[in-house]
Design an enzyme around this catalytic site. Structure first.
Site, PDB file in Angstrom:
ATOM      1  N   LYS A  91      16.353  14.526  45.665  1.00 44.84           N
ATOM      2  CA  LYS A  91      15.514  15.675  45.304  1.00 44.84           C
ATOM      3  C   LYS A  91      15.991  16.364  44.027  1.00 44.84           C
ATOM      4  O   LYS A  91      15.195  16.870  43.259  1.00 44.84           O
ATOM      5  CB  LYS A  91      15.516  16.698  46.447  1.00 44.84           C
ATOM      6  CG  LYS A  91      14.834  16.198  47.696  1.00 44.84           C
ATOM      7  CD  LYS A  91      14.760  17.278  48.754  1.00 44.84           C
ATOM      8  CE  LYS A  91      16.025  17.401  49.573  1.00 44.84           C
ATOM      9  NZ  LYS A  91      16.278  16.290  50.486  1.00 44.84           N
ATOM     10  N   ASP A 187      16.255  23.899  51.195  1.00 40.32           N
ATOM     11  CA  ASP A 187      15.812  22.503  51.186  1.00 40.32           C
ATOM     12  C   ASP A 187      14.284  22.429  51.092  1.00 40.32           C
ATOM     13  O   ASP A 187      13.731  21.667  50.292  1.00 40.32           O
ATOM     14  CB  ASP A 187      16.314  21.808  52.462  1.00 40.32           C
ATOM     15  CG  ASP A 187      15.744  20.409  52.610  1.00 40.32           C
ATOM     16  OD1 ASP A 187      16.114  19.542  51.799  1.00 40.32           O
ATOM     17  OD2 ASP A 187      14.910  20.194  53.515  1.00 40.32           O
ATOM     18  N   LYS A 191      11.550  21.060  47.896  1.00 41.18           N
ATOM     19  CA  LYS A 191      10.398  20.165  48.049  1.00 41.18           C
ATOM     20  C   LYS A 191       9.130  20.814  47.474  1.00 41.18           C
ATOM     21  O   LYS A 191       8.289  20.132  46.894  1.00 41.18           O
ATOM     22  CB  LYS A 191      10.216  19.801  49.521  1.00 41.18           C
ATOM     23  CG  LYS A 191      11.366  18.901  49.998  1.00 41.18           C
ATOM     24  CD  LYS A 191      11.452  18.811  51.493  1.00 41.18           C
ATOM     25  CE  LYS A 191      12.670  17.992  51.899  1.00 41.18           C
ATOM     26  NZ  LYS A 191      12.960  18.117  53.334  1.00 41.18           N
TER      27      LYS A 191
END
Lengths: 308, 163
Positions: A91, A187, A191
């Protein structure tokens, strides 16, 4: 097609077990995976592999650094610059430098694919790019973190306190020893940044996301929601037209499509033609992530390598 | 709303049909013949629930049926919305939190459900706000968000558009 694989943690291992099933030439993988340091050919570093090995495609699955994207960012940049396709589950580099990397890939006429970075096995990127091609994407909302969803599910279903549910998640391996990154919504926010930048071409960073985690959520709050046939889930939302980019716990009717159980992820895409489309699936796990990576690799093989 | 219509068969049905056309729900129909009333019209009161923003359409439809609307008494606060607040609600002056909504004139706190597990523990409250319209609800929630920010309370909103 020769593949170099950098990163041999759970994601890398999950994939190498499955990769031959894709009918891909494993020769390079088997040679190069040893160079990652995990399996050890002393003196050959990941950097050596990337700069000197003979490969067509780099699978980059090293650990994520959300702020710098390193060392993966340097690896990916180098591979693209050398005219190699790149598939990553990482990511960090996609959140930090998507535009730079995609420009570089376009310049070199190679592919950069990152399906595994958002919602694990759920093929959200391909759904957005190909499945819903031609649609205007108005809004994306979803459950982007399985750890939080597990904790909230257990609190709602079993009446566990936040601390109890978190401990249980740790014991089952769903939460890290340091769960901060998950429970504070970071987290999930990364995204959102990836989606905002890749789907709408925005230039957002983690600082642009309005983040509220679940770490101060009380059992009483879930019980209050339950009183009106609702529950609470950590929802990520992007509505570019309203300038909304946020992660926050939300009150949801229990029958809402985004109210999924346990560690599942769910994404709802709101479009002009197709209306609402919801995808639900496993957002983490080595085999699940491998599924996303393999599909990217095969996509490149089928649509970019064969033709050339 | 109070309607005036011809005292003839079929008139009441004609006046009520538009309610379902706009997605409304008839709660009560009060239909009284007044012996003192000498004209050929009768007055009927209907109580109904309407989706947001449909009143004007309904009024036009009813008028098209040749029915005269004498009076519309609108229940002002029709939009309801519940949010959950978590934090030290009492220590941060809960009545002030409620006042900030109540003093707007377009929204008010209609219901408050407070759970206080222990003195030093954060409490949780479900607050139901009623407002005049979706826009007003958006403003009321913006005020509440600001209050929550100032008082370091966590606010959990429903997943609906009241941005």
């Amino acid at each position: 097609m020769k593949i170099a694989l950098i990163g041999f943690g759970s994601v890398g291992r999950g994939k190498s077990g499955i990769i031959s099933a894709g009918g891909i030439d494993m020769r390079a993988v088997l040679d190069r995976k040893k160079a990652t340091g995990m399996c050890g050919t002393p003196g050959i570093s990941a950097w050596d592999v990337i700069t000197t090995a003979d490969y067509d495609l780099l699978i980059e699955v090293t650990p994520t650094d959300a702020t710098t994207g390193e060392p993966a960012l340097t690896y990916i940049r180098e591979a693209l610059a050398a005219g190699r396709h790149v598939v990553t589950s990482n990511k960090g580099p996609i959140a930090v430098a998507f535009h730079e990397l995609s420009r570089l890939a376009a310049e070199k006429n190679v592919q950069l694919r990152y399906e595994a970075t958002v919602c694990g096995a759920v093929p959200i990127m391909k759904a957005l790019e190909h499945g819903l091609a031609g649609n205007e994407i108005i809004k994306i909302s979803g459950v982007f973190n399985g750890t939080c969803n597990y904790i909230l599910t257990r609190m709602a279903d079993e009446g566990l306190t936040y601390q109890q549910a978190l401990m249980e998640a740790r014991e089952l391996g769903y939460a890290e020893a340091d769960p901060t990154y998950d429970v504070q919504g970071i987290d999930a926010a990364i995204k959102l940044v990836i989606l905002a930048n890749t789907v709408w071409g925005l230039s957002t960073t983690l600082d642009d996301v309005d983040i509220t985690g679940i770490d101060s959520l009380t059992l009483a709050a879930l019980e209050l929601a339950d009183g009106q046939e609702c529950t609470i889930r950590l929802i990520g939302e992007i509505i570019p037209k309203k300038n909304i980019l946020r992660i926050s716990p939300r009150i949801m009717p229990k029958n809402h499509p985004l109210v999924v159980s346990g560690t599942l992820n769910a994404v709802m895409v709101d479009t002009d033609m197709a209306g609402e489309v919801t995808l639900i699936g496993k957002g983490a796990g080595s085999r699940e992530t491998a599924s996303a990576i393999i599909s990217d690799v095969l996509f490149i093989r089928d649509y970019h390598v064969k033709r050339s | 709303m109070k309607l005036e219509m011809k005292d003839a068969p079929g008139q009441l049905v004609a006046a009520l049909k538009p309610v379902s056309l706009v997605g409304g729900n008839i709660v009560a129909v009060i239909h009284q013949h007044d012996p003192q009333h000498l004209s050929d019209t009768i007055d009927v009161q209907i109580v109904l629930e309407l989706p947001e923003g449909k009143l004007e359409t309904l009024v036009n439809l009813i008028r098209n049926e040749g029915v005269n609307i004498l009076r519309i008494g609108e229940e002002r606060l029709l939009v309801r919305h519940s949010v959950i607040l978590i934090g030290h609600l009492m220590h941060t002056d809960l009545s002030d939190t409620v006042d900030r909504i109540d003093t707007t004139g377009f929204a008010e706190v209609a219901e408050l459900h407070l759970v206080m597990p222990a003195i030093d523990q954060p409490s949780s409250a479900k607050i139901t706000i009623k407002s005049t319209s979706d826009e007003a609800m958006g403003e009321a929630l913006a005020i509440l968000r600001e209050v929550a920010r100032q008082k370091k309370l966590m606010i959990i909103e429903p997943l609906e558009d009241h941005q």
